[in-house]
Write a protein that holds these residues in place. Structure first.
Motif, PDB file in Angstrom:
ATOM      1  N   MET A   1      10.263  21.704  21.301  1.00 22.59           N
ATOM      2  CA  MET A   1       9.214  20.856  21.830  1.00 22.59           C
ATOM      3  C   MET A   1       9.274  20.902  23.357  1.00 22.59           C
ATOM      4  O   MET A   1      10.337  20.846  23.943  1.00 22.59           O
ATOM      5  CB  MET A   1       9.397  19.438  21.308  1.00 22.59           C
ATOM      6  N   MET A   2       8.108  21.026  23.962  1.00 21.19           N
ATOM      7  CA  MET A   2       8.042  21.108  25.424  1.00 21.19           C
ATOM      8  C   MET A   2       8.044  19.707  26.020  1.00 21.19           C
ATOM      9  O   MET A   2       7.464  18.778  25.468  1.00 21.19           O
ATOM     10  CB  MET A   2       6.779  21.851  25.847  1.00 21.19           C
ATOM     11  N   SER A   3       8.685  19.591  27.176  1.00 21.77           N
ATOM     12  CA  SER A   3       8.678  18.320  27.890  1.00 21.77           C
ATOM     13  C   SER A   3       7.327  18.114  28.560  1.00 21.77           C
ATOM     14  O   SER A   3       6.514  19.044  28.655  1.00 21.77           O
ATOM     15  CB  SER A   3       9.783  18.317  28.945  1.00 21.77           C
ATOM     16  N   ALA A   4       7.097  16.908  29.033  1.00 21.92           N
ATOM     17  CA  ALA A   4       5.840  16.607  29.727  1.00 21.92           C
ATOM     18  C   ALA A   4       5.690  17.497  30.954  1.00 21.92           C
ATOM     19  O   ALA A   4       4.594  17.977  31.250  1.00 21.92           O
ATOM     20  CB  ALA A   4       5.795  15.131  30.118  1.00 21.92           C
ATOM     21  N   LEU A   5       6.779  17.737  31.665  1.00 19.49           N
ATOM     22  CA  LEU A   5       6.730  18.592  32.856  1.00 19.49           C
ATOM     23  C   LEU A   5       6.402  20.035  32.480  1.00 19.49           C
ATOM     24  O   LEU A   5       5.604  20.697  33.148  1.00 19.49           O
ATOM     25  CB  LEU A   5       8.056  18.517  33.615  1.00 19.49           C
ATOM     26  N   GLU A   6       6.976  20.513  31.384  1.00 18.25           N
ATOM     27  CA  GLU A   6       6.676  21.865  30.913  1.00 18.25           C
ATOM     28  C   GLU A   6       5.216  21.980  30.471  1.00 18.25           C
ATOM     29  O   GLU A   6       4.561  22.987  30.740  1.00 18.25           O
ATOM     30  CB  GLU A   6       7.605  22.255  29.764  1.00 18.25           C
ATOM     31  N   ASN A   7       4.710  20.945  29.817  1.00 12.91           N
ATOM     32  CA  ASN A   7       3.296  20.931  29.414  1.00 12.91           C
ATOM     33  C   ASN A   7       2.388  20.957  30.624  1.00 12.91           C
ATOM     34  O   ASN A   7       1.379  21.666  30.643  1.00 12.91           O
ATOM     35  CB  ASN A   7       2.984  19.702  28.558  1.00 12.91           C
ATOM     36  N   LEU A   8       2.735  20.195  31.646  1.00 16.78           N
ATOM     37  CA  LEU A   8       1.945  20.170  32.874  1.00 16.78           C
ATOM     38  C   LEU A   8       1.962  21.535  33.554  1.00 16.78           C
ATOM     39  O   LEU A   8       0.922  22.035  33.999  1.00 16.78           O
ATOM     40  CB  LEU A   8       2.474  19.093  33.822  1.00 16.78           C
ATOM     41  N   ALA A   9       3.130  22.157  33.614  1.00 19.99           N
ATOM     42  CA  ALA A   9       3.248  23.483  34.231  1.00 19.99           C
ATOM     43  C   ALA A   9       2.440  24.514  33.449  1.00 19.99           C
ATOM     44  O   ALA A   9       1.767  25.371  34.043  1.00 19.99           O
ATOM     45  CB  ALA A   9       4.720  23.895  34.312  1.00 19.99           C
ATOM     46  N   ALA A  10       2.462  24.432  32.136  1.00 22.79           N
ATOM     47  CA  ALA A  10       1.696  25.364  31.310  1.00 22.79           C
ATOM     48  C   ALA A  10       0.197  25.155  31.511  1.00 22.79           C
ATOM     49  O   ALA A  10      -0.563  26.127  31.619  1.00 22.79           O
ATOM     50  CB  ALA A  10       2.064  25.191  29.835  1.00 22.79           C
ATOM     51  N   ALA A  11      -0.221  23.905  31.586  1.00 22.83           N
ATOM     52  CA  ALA A  11      -1.640  23.614  31.811  1.00 22.83           C
ATOM     53  C   ALA A  11      -2.083  24.118  33.176  1.00 22.83           C
ATOM     54  O   ALA A  11      -3.182  24.661  33.327  1.00 22.83           O
ATOM     55  CB  ALA A  11      -1.897  22.121  31.678  1.00 22.83           C
ATOM     56  N   LYS A  12      -1.237  23.949  34.189  1.00 25.71           N
ATOM     57  CA  LYS A  12      -1.571  24.427  35.534  1.00 25.71           C
ATOM     58  C   LYS A  12      -1.656  25.944  35.558  1.00 25.71           C
ATOM     59  O   LYS A  12      -2.560  26.520  36.160  1.00 25.71           O
ATOM     60  CB  LYS A  12      -0.560  23.944  36.566  1.00 25.71           C
ATOM     61  N   ALA A  13      -0.724  26.606  34.910  1.00 23.97           N
ATOM     62  CA  ALA A  13      -0.737  28.072  34.861  1.00 23.97           C
ATOM     63  C   ALA A  13      -2.011  28.572  34.186  1.00 23.97           C
ATOM     64  O   ALA A  13      -2.631  29.534  34.656  1.00 23.97           O
ATOM     65  CB  ALA A  13       0.504  28.590  34.132  1.00 23.97           C
ATOM     66  N   LYS A  14      -2.409  27.910  33.107  1.00 21.86           N
ATOM     67  CA  LYS A  14      -3.635  28.309  32.413  1.00 21.86           C
ATOM     68  C   LYS A  14      -4.857  28.089  33.302  1.00 21.86           C
ATOM     69  O   LYS A  14      -5.730  28.952  33.389  1.00 21.86           O
ATOM     70  CB  LYS A  14      -3.777  27.524  31.115  1.00 21.86           C
ATOM     71  N   ALA A  15      -4.906  26.947  33.977  1.00 20.99           N
ATOM     72  CA  ALA A  15      -6.031  26.662  34.877  1.00 20.99           C
ATOM     73  C   ALA A  15      -6.075  27.657  36.034  1.00 20.99           C
ATOM     74  O   ALA A  15      -7.154  28.129  36.419  1.00 20.99           O
ATOM     75  CB  ALA A  15      -5.932  25.231  35.399  1.00 20.99           C
ATOM     76  N   ASP A  16      -4.918  28.000  36.584  1.00 20.86           N
ATOM     77  CA  ASP A  16      -4.850  28.974  37.675  1.00 20.86           C
ATOM     78  C   ASP A  16      -5.327  30.343  37.210  1.00 20.86           C
ATOM     79  O   ASP A  16      -6.052  31.042  37.923  1.00 20.86           O
ATOM     80  CB  ASP A  16      -3.429  29.082  38.230  1.00 20.86           C
TER      81      ASP A  16
END
Length: 85
Positions: A1-16
């Motif tokens: 399970m990904m942490s909230a910080l990992e989820n945020l980083a993944a979302a940012k990478a996808k948006a970028d």
């Protein structure tokens, strides 16, 4: 399970990545790409991201790459050069 910080980083990478793609397409449209060209390019990306090695190799002239992974790497290098240009 990904942490909230990992989820945020993944979302940012996808948006970028989407923003980079949108800029790439906008630049190509400015150089004359049509809706058909964009659709063809999107389909090529879909194929390169799939597991269909024969289809990935078929995107390039015969003999350009010996393996699908070489074709995918060539596409990644093209994309990186195009985005940074």
């Amino acid at each position: 399970m990904m942490s909230a910080l990992e989820n945020l980083a993944a979302a940012k990478a996808k948006a970028d990545a989407m923003a980079n793609f949108d800029r790439f397409i906008a630049a190509r449209r400015a150089n004359g790409w049509t809706d058909s060209d964009v659709a063809e390019y999107r389909e090529s990306i879909r194929i390169l991201m799939s597991d269909d090695d024969a289809a990935a190799l078929a995107l390039f002239p015969s003999g350009t790459y010996q393996t699908a992974e070489q074709a995918r790497q060539g596409a990644r290098e093209y994309w990186a050069a195009s985005v940074s240009a």
